[in-house]
Write an enzyme that holds these catalytic residues in place. Structure first.
Site, mmCIF file in Angstrom:
data_model
loop_
_atom_site.group_PDB
_atom_site.id
_atom_site.type_symbol
_atom_site.label_atom_id
_atom_site.label_comp_id
_atom_site.label_asym_id
_atom_site.label_seq_id
_atom_site.Cartn_x
_atom_site.Cartn_y
_atom_site.Cartn_z
ATOM 1 N N LYS A 13 0.816 -1.037 0.005
ATOM 2 C CA LYS A 13 -0.135 -0.064 -0.126
ATOM 3 C C LYS A 13 0.925 1.209 0.087
ATOM 4 C CE LYS A 13 -4.131 1.943 2.220
ATOM 5 N NZ LYS A 13 -5.289 1.720 3.424
ATOM 6 N N GLU A 55 -18.749 -5.894 10.984
ATOM 7 C CA GLU A 55 -19.770 -5.327 12.064
ATOM 8 C C GLU A 55 -20.598 -6.060 12.804
ATOM 9 O OE1 GLU A 55 -18.413 -2.474 8.920
ATOM 10 O OE2 GLU A 55 -19.068 -4.616 8.553
ATOM 11 N N ARG A 115 -25.064 -2.391 8.530
ATOM 12 C CA ARG A 115 -24.565 -3.884 8.020
ATOM 13 C C ARG A 115 -25.057 -4.869 9.515
ATOM 14 N NH1 ARG A 115 -19.200 -4.230 4.981
ATOM 15 N NH2 ARG A 115 -20.286 -4.912 3.372
#
Length: 640
Positions: free
Chosen positions: A287, A376, A404
């Site tokens: 990244k 979640e 969610r």
């Protein structure tokens, strides 16, 4: 400042232009694409590290596949900047995440190359599998590709999709972009499993030697690669006994390979394009690749804001006076204060320790604050489990992400009357991330759940008092405390915490003729509006209601007994939200009044700065002034 693309990139207006280039020019394309992203984001802002990490992958995918006929789905979409630039949006890329500009995420209405709208994690495999199954039903020979990061792979939805993909007999390719990061470093057993695969020197050495040797045999490339693949499976089982996770789900596994080697990527994708059925390619990337500071501090450079690309200095606003803190930081520091006095307190967040500022507690009390990964649903039910054992659990989730886990809130928390404290960050309009991230609906969807308390602080002191109240032993019900993204209003915010009576609002100001009832941070917009209205001879009363459920009925009786004009203000949807609660009370007790509900309208609000968006929907101070004037019959003059 005009930012010009490189000589090759300037001529690529679509993947068709990219395909005209010979393979040996692709490294230059990648260099120019990476530099263009750095140039634009440093000046105009946006997500940064994720797109730099998949420059080679973005280029290889559009070089090998026939997009958009072959359908490419990016998970989350933070990493799709290179994809956007290569698919005709290069010259408009400077408008990315700006009001009326390009979306920061793939968006179907923006381009035919954006085959699936995204913004939340872990949807790509399900979406791409659905496309692959539809192609099969329609007799179409199109390919479906999902690009998902190892962070997003931790979510249950990704495993549900892989479980189905393995038996769906559809031509779908899952590309696992493994960089050990989402926004914060990834956690959990899957991370360790992927690390085992990518760092096994014996496996990788044998695999590469067998693959290369068989590729040189004079028996045809296809046969050699098939033989190599069979031997590779045997090698995996021999060298790494844990390497069968994906194969156990009946996905043909390939890799890991270097995700920054464009030649290797193109060759591999060409091979995989001719292999039917569900398969997974594991690539390893960095990244922030190509920008040294972003490679070293990947969390900081996920979305750094504007910066000097040469020195790496991130531009920060400078102020002459102390400024209010971010609400998230008030939450994070208050958690430590409370936890130091109450040993029952624990914190839980699904992969957002920095964004929620629970990281403060994780650093100081790592045994009592938990990042559970991008899941979640698990975060909510985990919190419920701890609450059954007497723990005081603060479950911090962004408002839009809480959507969610709705069933878990109902089934595992509310029905059992467990006093989990849901701290919903990023409530209201969050700005440049747009409709996938706006926290519009939590007031409405929490308010309709039995046993649930729904609260919103107007300022930092109120947030601290709500958190203090929620952790007391006398508090026995679940509570949702919502607060917005960004700064509050109190530079001196470390106030003494006091118990707050649940369901009681506060009258901030007496008035005549009209009353403004506010819920949460927009009460500050209302206060500003009231100061302006004073110049017009209008003197509204102002009530900070604090709770949408239970709502302060005693205060509402006072309001409707005195006022026949009422304005409600909230930064949630007008459908079923705080204003609706006021109307329900009015109907129940047969009050007659003119009521104007101000909030987020029943439509999708696009991206822009929060200031621009609140002005657009009319609930900023100027919008409240306009509404009150109209209700009071005062002529509104439009400034030139």
């Amino acid at each position: 400042m005009e930012i010009k693309p490189g000589s090759l990139l300037s001529k690529i207006d679509s993947p068709a232009d990219l395909k005209k280039l010979p393979m040996d020019q692709l490294p230059q394309v990648c260099d120019e694409l990476r530099q263009y992203i750095i140039d634009v984001v440093s000046v105009h802002g946006g997500h940064f590290g994720a797109s730099l990490g998949v420059v080679e992958l973005s280029t290889a995918l559009h070089y090998v596949y026939n997009t958009p006929y072959d359908q490419l789905v990016w998970d989350v979409g933070h990493q799709a900047y290179g994809h956007k630039i290569l698919t005709g949006r290069r010259d408009n890329f400077h408008t990315n995440r700006k009001y009326n500009g390009l979306s920061g995420f793939p968006k179907r209405s923006e381009s035919e190359f954006d085959t699936f709208g995204v913004g939340h994690s872990s949807t790509s495999i399900s979406g791409a599998l659905g496309m692959a199954m539809a192609a099969k039903l329609k007799g179409e020979n199109r390919k479906s590709i999902a690009v998902i990061g190892d962070g997003a792979m931790t979510a249950g939805l990704a495993f549900e999709a892989m479980n189905h993909a393995g038996v769906a007999d559809s031509d779908v390719l899952i590309i696992l972009n493994d960089n050990c990061m989402s926004i914060d470093p990834n956690v959990g057993a899957l991370k360790e499993y992927l690390t085992d695969i990518t760092t096994s020197p014996t496996y990788n050495k044998i695999k590469d030697e067998v693959w290369n040797a068989l590729g040189k045999l004079p028996v045809g490339k296809t046969f050699s690669r098939e033989m190599a693949s069979k031997l590779e499976h045997s090698i995996k089982g021999f060298v790494n006994k844990n390497s069968n996770l994906f194969e156990a789900l009946k996905l043909r596994y390939f890799g890991p390979i270097d995700g920054h080697n464009i030649t290797k990527l193109v060759d591999t994708l060409k091979d995989l394009k001719n292999i039917p059925g569900p398969k997974l390619l594991h690539i390893v990337t960095v990244k922030g690749k190509g920008y040294e500071l972003a490679e070293k501090d990947q969390t900081k450079w996920h979305a750094p804001g504007l910066f000097d690309k040469v020195t790496g200095e991130i531009h920060k606003k400078k102020f002459d006076t102390p400024q209010p803190p971010k609400y998230q930081d008030v939450f994070g520091h208050t958690m430590i204060e409370l936890a130091e006095k109450n040993e029952k307190i624990v914190g839980v967040t699904p992969a957002m320790p920095s964004g929620s500022s629970l990281k403060f507690m994780m650093d100081k009390m790592p045994h009592r604050a938990f990042d559970v990964g991008i899941c979640e649903q698990h975060a909510v039910t985990l919190s419920a489990g701890m609450a059954t054992q007497g723990m005081k659990v603060f479950c911090n989730i962004y408002s839009s992400f809480m959507q969610r886990a709705y069933d878990m809130v109902v089934h595992d928390v509310a029905i059992q009357k467990l006093p989990v404290v849901f701290c919903l960050d990023r409530a209201g309009l969050v700005g440049e991330d747009g409709p996938t991230h706006h926290g519009c609906y939590d007031i409405a969807y929490m308010r309709c759940i039995p046993n649930m308390i729904v609260a919103a602080p107007m300022n930092e002191a109120e947030l601290r008092n709500m958190m203090y109240t929620a952790q007391l032993d006398s508090h026995t019900l679940p509570i949702s405390i919502r607060y917005p993204r960004g700064e509050g209003v109190m530079p001196e915010w470390r106030t003494e915490m006091k118990e707050m009576e649940i369901g009681k609002g506060r009258k901030l100001k007496d008035g005549d003729g009209i009353a403004i009832l506010s819920f949460g941070h927009p009460g500050n917009f209302a206060a500003s509006a009231i100061r302006e209205l004073k110049n017009n001879g209008i003197n509204p009363a102002h009530y900070d209601m604090r709770f949408a459920k239970p709502i302060d009925e005693e205060m509402l009786h006072e309001v409707f007994a005195k006022f026949d004009k009422v304005v409600t203000v909230e930064d949630g949807t007008v459908v079923g939200g705080f204003g609706s609660a006021v109307l329900e009370f009015m109907a129940q007790y047969n009050y007659k009044a003119e009521v104007k509900i101000m909030g987020i309208p029943d439509r999708l609000v696009e991206h822009g700065t929060p200031k621009q968006l609140y002005e657009e929907i009319g609930i900023d101070a100027n919008g409240i002034v306009k509404t009150v004037r109209e209700m009071m019959g005062v002529r509104v003059t439009v400034k030139a």
